[in-house]
Design an enzyme around this catalytic site. Structure first.
Site, PDB file in Angstrom:
ATOM      1  N   HIS A 116      -1.404  13.516 -11.337  1.00 18.91           N
ATOM      2  CA  HIS A 116      -1.419  13.534  -9.860  1.00 18.91           C
ATOM      3  C   HIS A 116      -1.762  12.154  -9.296  1.00 18.91           C
ATOM      4  O   HIS A 116      -2.302  12.048  -8.198  1.00 18.91           O
ATOM      5  CB  HIS A 116      -2.413  14.566  -9.320  1.00 18.91           C
ATOM      6  CG  HIS A 116      -2.337  15.891 -10.013  1.00 18.91           C
ATOM      7  ND1 HIS A 116      -1.483  16.898  -9.624  1.00 18.91           N
ATOM      8  CD2 HIS A 116      -2.990  16.362 -11.118  1.00 18.91           C
ATOM      9  CE1 HIS A 116      -1.618  17.937 -10.439  1.00 18.91           C
ATOM     10  NE2 HIS A 116      -2.522  17.636 -11.366  1.00 18.91           N
ATOM     11  N   SER A 131       9.594 -13.517  -0.012  1.00 18.88           N
ATOM     12  CA  SER A 131       9.962 -13.061   1.315  1.00 18.88           C
ATOM     13  C   SER A 131      10.321 -14.272   2.150  1.00 18.88           C
ATOM     14  O   SER A 131       9.735 -15.344   1.991  1.00 18.88           O
ATOM     15  CB  SER A 131       8.784 -12.317   1.940  1.00 18.88           C
ATOM     16  OG  SER A 131       8.908 -12.325   3.351  1.00 18.88           O
ATOM     17  N   LYS A 172       4.335 -13.453  -0.688  1.00 18.09           N
ATOM     18  CA  LYS A 172       4.911 -12.280  -1.359  1.00 18.09           C
ATOM     19  C   LYS A 172       5.636 -12.615  -2.662  1.00 18.09           C
ATOM     20  O   LYS A 172       6.290 -13.631  -2.788  1.00 18.09           O
ATOM     21  CB  LYS A 172       5.936 -11.579  -0.435  1.00 18.09           C
ATOM     22  CG  LYS A 172       5.380 -11.026   0.833  1.00 18.09           C
ATOM     23  CD  LYS A 172       4.615  -9.711   0.680  1.00 18.09           C
ATOM     24  CE  LYS A 172       5.441  -8.571   0.154  1.00 18.09           C
ATOM     25  NZ  LYS A 172       6.366  -8.053   1.153  1.00 18.09           N
ATOM     26  N   GLU A 232      12.748  -2.238  -8.278  1.00 10.00           N
ATOM     27  CA  GLU A 232      13.044  -1.485  -7.049  1.00 10.00           C
ATOM     28  C   GLU A 232      14.539  -1.141  -6.970  1.00 10.00           C
ATOM     29  O   GLU A 232      14.926  -0.027  -6.653  1.00 10.00           O
ATOM     30  CB  GLU A 232      12.641  -2.295  -5.810  1.00 10.00           C
ATOM     31  CG  GLU A 232      11.140  -2.383  -5.602  1.00 10.00           C
ATOM     32  CD  GLU A 232      10.794  -3.323  -4.453  1.00 10.00           C
ATOM     33  OE1 GLU A 232      11.387  -3.197  -3.361  1.00 10.00           O
ATOM     34  OE2 GLU A 232       9.938  -4.200  -4.649  1.00 10.00           O
TER      35      GLU A 232
END
Ligand code: ARG
Length: 473
Positions: free
Chosen positions: A171, A292, A298, A305
């Site tokens: 979980h 970025s 970043k 992804e």
């Protein structure tokens, strides 16, 4: 609605005659031509189309349907055709619909009548089914090898980190300590099953449809088994109607490909999570990340992804193919031309994704300190304390409750179970002795789980070494 202009009509009638056009009184419109043509995408099967044609011609000559001279000139002509295709000088034409008619037309241009005899005893229906199978067989072999390489990289990483401790989650809550090596080997298992699935699918892909002709077989004295042997098929499709019409082998491949991507997406999700500064368990090499344009700090894990995102398209191809096949009456229907783009894309996507992952996984930088610190939060050894009490004679349910009290006390104090003094622990249960500290440590917890499939460093080393041997090139 626009009317046809005279120049449209001139265009239409300037169309070159199609292979089947003798029976028709008017040509198709440019739009219909574009709509029905597949040459823009099926030309990637050119090499296997030629391979299939050569095997067919060899068989026709062997059984005496065409002469040896015709066979020889077909072979010679096809060498030229293949050279032109590979050199990029071949002129593909959508007037000729698909890869099969384009190649045949060029062959006839090059060698004349012998070229016109090639299509004896076959149809594009069994031809295309053969091409897809030949092509897919090659893709399956490449993919199985990529899965082997990926599992080898995972095994290497696991061996290196057999003792690195991280929190194991259920979980997404800290559950019990595990070794990072063990965690990594879980993915090696998934990719191992993916390879098994593809190998199994290959058995059904690798059967020869050629000889089924359009649907009913042919009256020529063909030798299908000979063609199967020439092309490396394990056997022939045993029913001509089925041979030209079913694409279940492609559906199976897409199902196996979808599972590859589902597993890749699970790994990707973890890589993304682990790379988040909030977690900080790993770093990925810069070449798999981007920055970025407005936030200079970043470093985004773009590759995992995107891989996670591309899972959707492969799953989609599976559904598209299932839907394409559903309700199709026997035998061949043009619907089946729609099988290719999705199949090609599924194969390309898993091939590219696995190729990148082989490289990326090998370069994962593990931040063992952050993993260890995280495992120390969240009472990851609470189950070990319960097991300790059970071994001292306490029923498991009672032990579970005792530990729950201890955890609550620790939460209030803001400390870990291992930070409690012996008298404090004994207040929860008198059976607790000083050996408890060996159990409450992360190392003690993982080392105790040394059975097959367990997380102990000792076991991870055995499994990783076995896998390294199994996946050696
Ligand atoms: N381009 C077709 C396909 O991909 C080849 C078979 C066409 N056969 C036919 N009778 N129209 O399925």
């Amino acid at each position: 609605m626009e009317k046809n202009t005279s120049s449209d009509l001139q265009n239409q009638f300037a169309n070159k005659a199609q292979a089947w056009s003798a029976r028709f009184s008017e040509p198709v419109s440019d739009l219909v031509k574009r709509y029905t043509a597949s040459v823009n995408f099926d030309q990637r099967m050119a090499a296997v189309d030629i391979q299939g044609s050569l095997a067919h011609a060899e068989m026709l000559a062997a059984v005496g349907v065409i002469s040896e001279e015709d066979r020889a000139s077909i072979e010679k002509g096809m060498v030229t055709v293949l050279q032109e295709i590979e050199a990029g000088t071949f002129e593909w034409s959508i007037d000729l619909e698909d890869v099969h008619l384009n190649i045949e037309k060029r062959l006839v241009e090059l060698i004349g009548d012998a070229g016109k005899r090639l299509h004896t005893g076959r149809s594009r229906n069994d031809q295309v089914a053969t091409d897809i199978r030949l092509w897919l067989r090659g893709e399956i072999d490449i993919t199985i090898d990529l899965l082997r390489q990926l599992r080898q990289k995972l095994a290497g990483l696991a061996l290196e980190h057999a003792e690195t401790i991280m929190p194991g989650f259920t979980h997404l809550q800290v559950a019990q300590p595990v070794t990072f090596g063990h965690h990594v080997l879980a993915y090696a298992e998934m990719f191992g099953r993916d390879a098994e699935r593809l190998a199994d699918c290959r058995k059904r892909v690798n059967r020869l449809p050629l000889g089924a002709a359009a649907l009913a077989g042919t009256s020529y004295p063909i030798d299908r088994e000979r063609v199967a042997r020439t092309l490396g098929f394990d056997g022939v499709c045993r029913n001509s109607l089925d041979a030209v019409s079913d694409r279940d082998f492609a559906i199976e491949f897409c199902a196996a490909a979808a599972l590859v991507m589902v597993h890749i997406s699970r790994l990707s999700e973890e890589l993304v999570l682990w790379m988040s500064p909030r977690v900080g368990f790993i770093d990925l090499a810069d070449r798999f990340c981007t920055g970025s344009s407005i936030m200079p700090q970043k470093k985004n894990p773009d590759v995992p992804e995107l891989a996670r995102g591309k899972t959707g398209r492969v799953n989609g191809h599976l559904i598209a193919l299932l839907t394409l096949m559903k309700g199709q009456p026997l035998a061949y229907n043009k619907d089946n031309q729609e099988d290719k783009e999705g199949l090609f894309d599924a194969a390309d996507t898993i091939r590219d994704t696995l190729t990148i992952f082989v490289d990326m996984v090998g370069g994962i930088r593990v931040k063992a300190d952050a993993m260890r610190a995280a495992a120390l939060q969240g009472f990851a050894t609470a189950t070990d304390l319960a097991d300790y009490l059970v071994k001292k004679g306490t029923p498991f349910r009672d032990a579970h409750e005792t530990v729950a009290h201890a955890v609550r006390a620790c939460e209030e104090k803001g400390c870990d179970l291992a930070d409690l003094s012996l008298p404090e622990l004994q207040a929860f249960h008198p059976a607790i002795e000083s050996d408890i500290y060996g159990v409450l440590t992360l190392e003690g917890s993982v080392a105790a789980r040394k059975h097959i499939g367990g997380t102990a460093p000792e076991r991870v080393r055995i499994e990783a070494e076995r896998l390294l041997a199994e996946t050696a090139a």
